[in-house]
Design a protein around this motif. Structure first.
Motif, mmCIF file in Angstrom:
data_model
loop_
_atom_site.group_PDB
_atom_site.id
_atom_site.type_symbol
_atom_site.label_atom_id
_atom_site.label_comp_id
_atom_site.label_asym_id
_atom_site.label_seq_id
_atom_site.Cartn_x
_atom_site.Cartn_y
_atom_site.Cartn_z
ATOM 1 N N VAL A 27 13.421 0.041 -11.441
ATOM 2 C CA VAL A 27 12.723 0.106 -10.199
ATOM 3 C C VAL A 27 12.524 1.435 -9.447
ATOM 4 N N GLY A 28 13.641 2.062 -9.564
ATOM 5 C CA GLY A 28 13.593 3.346 -8.638
ATOM 6 C C GLY A 28 12.817 4.223 -9.499
ATOM 7 N N LEU A 29 12.776 4.297 -10.819
ATOM 8 C CA LEU A 29 12.110 5.104 -11.672
ATOM 9 C C LEU A 29 10.593 4.958 -11.443
ATOM 10 N N VAL A 30 10.327 3.725 -11.318
ATOM 11 C CA VAL A 30 8.835 3.539 -11.367
ATOM 12 C C VAL A 30 8.560 4.219 -10.036
ATOM 13 N N GLY A 31 9.032 4.257 -9.017
ATOM 14 C CA GLY A 31 8.704 4.898 -7.724
ATOM 15 C C GLY A 31 8.816 6.480 -7.988
ATOM 16 N N ASP A 32 9.748 7.048 -8.732
ATOM 17 C CA ASP A 32 9.892 8.346 -8.938
ATOM 18 C C ASP A 32 8.489 8.758 -9.847
ATOM 19 N N ILE A 33 8.342 7.948 -11.003
ATOM 20 C CA ILE A 33 7.150 8.368 -11.833
ATOM 21 C C ILE A 33 5.830 8.271 -11.125
ATOM 22 N N SER A 34 5.804 7.362 -10.359
ATOM 23 C CA SER A 34 4.565 6.946 -9.542
ATOM 24 C C SER A 34 4.160 8.201 -8.391
ATOM 25 N N ARG A 35 5.275 8.580 -8.032
ATOM 26 C CA ARG A 35 5.199 10.034 -6.947
ATOM 27 C C ARG A 35 4.807 11.094 -7.737
ATOM 28 N N HIS A 62 19.737 -10.362 -8.534
ATOM 29 C CA HIS A 62 20.507 -10.063 -7.543
ATOM 30 C C HIS A 62 19.520 -9.770 -6.359
ATOM 31 N N ARG A 63 20.004 -10.091 -5.213
ATOM 32 C CA ARG A 63 19.068 -9.721 -4.112
ATOM 33 C C ARG A 63 18.904 -8.451 -3.403
ATOM 34 N N SER A 64 20.009 -7.492 -3.948
ATOM 35 C CA SER A 64 19.674 -6.204 -3.927
ATOM 36 C C SER A 64 18.697 -5.289 -4.582
ATOM 37 N N VAL A 65 18.085 -6.033 -5.396
ATOM 38 C CA VAL A 65 17.090 -5.241 -6.052
ATOM 39 C C VAL A 65 15.644 -5.526 -5.588
ATOM 40 N N LYS A 66 15.368 -6.432 -4.811
ATOM 41 C CA LYS A 66 14.132 -7.000 -4.360
ATOM 42 C C LYS A 66 13.677 -6.068 -3.261
ATOM 43 N N PRO A 67 14.359 -5.524 -2.214
ATOM 44 C CA PRO A 67 13.792 -4.475 -1.327
ATOM 45 C C PRO A 67 13.316 -3.284 -2.081
ATOM 46 N N PRO A 68 13.893 -2.767 -3.172
ATOM 47 C CA PRO A 68 13.128 -1.485 -3.839
ATOM 48 C C PRO A 68 11.930 -2.027 -4.638
ATOM 49 N N VAL A 69 11.975 -3.409 -5.208
ATOM 50 C CA VAL A 69 10.612 -3.531 -5.650
ATOM 51 C C VAL A 69 9.602 -3.793 -4.756
ATOM 52 N N LEU A 70 9.794 -4.114 -3.641
ATOM 53 C CA LEU A 70 8.648 -4.212 -2.507
ATOM 54 C C LEU A 70 8.238 -2.771 -2.431
ATOM 55 N N SER A 71 9.409 -1.800 -2.127
ATOM 56 C CA SER A 71 9.136 -0.482 -1.692
ATOM 57 C C SER A 71 8.312 0.201 -2.951
ATOM 58 N N SER A 72 8.484 -0.273 -4.212
ATOM 59 C CA SER A 72 7.835 0.335 -5.255
ATOM 60 C C SER A 72 6.453 0.103 -5.448
ATOM 61 N N PHE A 73 6.004 -1.162 -4.543
ATOM 62 C CA PHE A 73 4.513 -1.332 -4.481
ATOM 63 C C PHE A 73 3.957 -0.157 -3.812
ATOM 64 N N GLY A 74 4.495 0.068 -2.711
ATOM 65 C CA GLY A 74 3.880 1.272 -1.792
ATOM 66 C C GLY A 74 3.737 2.538 -2.701
ATOM 67 N N ALA A 79 0.171 6.040 -5.290
ATOM 68 C CA ALA A 79 -0.179 6.887 -6.464
ATOM 69 C C ALA A 79 -1.453 6.885 -7.007
ATOM 70 N N ILE A 80 -1.857 5.647 -7.193
ATOM 71 C CA ILE A 80 -3.426 5.281 -7.681
ATOM 72 C C ILE A 80 -4.423 5.102 -6.868
ATOM 73 N N GLY A 81 -4.372 5.077 -5.463
ATOM 74 C CA GLY A 81 -5.363 4.703 -4.334
ATOM 75 C C GLY A 81 -6.033 3.569 -4.522
ATOM 76 N N ALA A 82 -7.323 3.628 -4.593
ATOM 77 C CA ALA A 82 -8.020 2.470 -4.465
ATOM 78 C C ALA A 82 -8.097 1.711 -5.747
ATOM 79 N N SER A 83 -7.512 2.233 -6.913
ATOM 80 C CA SER A 83 -7.352 1.446 -8.071
ATOM 81 C C SER A 83 -6.105 0.367 -8.050
ATOM 82 N N TYR A 84 -5.501 0.496 -6.958
ATOM 83 C CA TYR A 84 -4.480 -0.618 -6.465
ATOM 84 C C TYR A 84 -5.025 -1.997 -5.859
ATOM 85 N N GLU A 85 -6.447 -1.907 -5.765
ATOM 86 C CA GLU A 85 -7.302 -3.083 -5.100
ATOM 87 C C GLU A 85 -6.719 -4.391 -6.228
ATOM 88 N N PRO A 86 -6.625 -4.437 -7.273
ATOM 89 C CA PRO A 86 -6.629 -5.928 -8.114
ATOM 90 C C PRO A 86 -5.082 -5.928 -7.863
#
Length: 112
Positions: A27-35, A62-74, A79-86
C-alpha cells in the motif's frame, strides 16, 4: 517504464491479507509510485483500486493496514487528477464508513 513488470508483484502484495506487513508495504508503495509517475499511473488504477477496496472490505485484514489504504486513495487522486472520477463515489463511500467507525472505550490502540 517498469510499472508493467512491477504490477503483478504489487498486486500480489496488495492481496496478501494474511501477511499484513507485506500488504502494508505494498500500500505504501502504491502511494510512492503514484507520487513518482503521476499521470502514467492511470492505466494501472482499475486493478489497484479494486485491490485496495478489497483490502478495506476484508474483515480479516489487520486494522493497521486500513488507514494507509485510505491515504493511498488521495495519493492516486492527486497523481491522476480528473481521471480519478470513476473511483470517486466508491472511495468517498469508504471514507464515510471509516469516519463512522466507533472505537471501543477500552481499546487504547484503536483510539490513538
Amino acid at each position: 517504464k517498469y510499472m508493467g513488470a512491477l504490477q503483478p508483484f504489487l498486486m500480489n502484495g496488495l492481496r496478501n491479507f494474511e501477511a499484513y506487513q507485506v500488504c502494508t508495504v505494498a500500500v505504501g508503495l502504491v502511494g510512492d509510485i503514484s507520487r513518482s509517475i503521476e499521470g502514467a499511473m492511470q492505466p494501472f488504477c482499475d486493478e489497484i483500486m479494486s485491490a485496495l477496496i478489497e483490502a478495506l472490505q476484508n474483515s480479516a485484514l489487520h486494522r493497521s493496514v486500513k488507514p494507509p489504504v485510505l491515504s493511498s486513495f488521495g495519493d492516486i487522486a492527486m497523481a491522476i487528477g480528473a481521471s480519478y472520477e470513476p473511483y470517486l463515489q466508491l472511495s468517498l463511500m469508504m471514507l464515510l464508513q471509516a469516519a463512522q467507525t466507533q472505537a471501543p472505550d477500552d481499546d487504547e490502540d484503536l483510539i490513538d
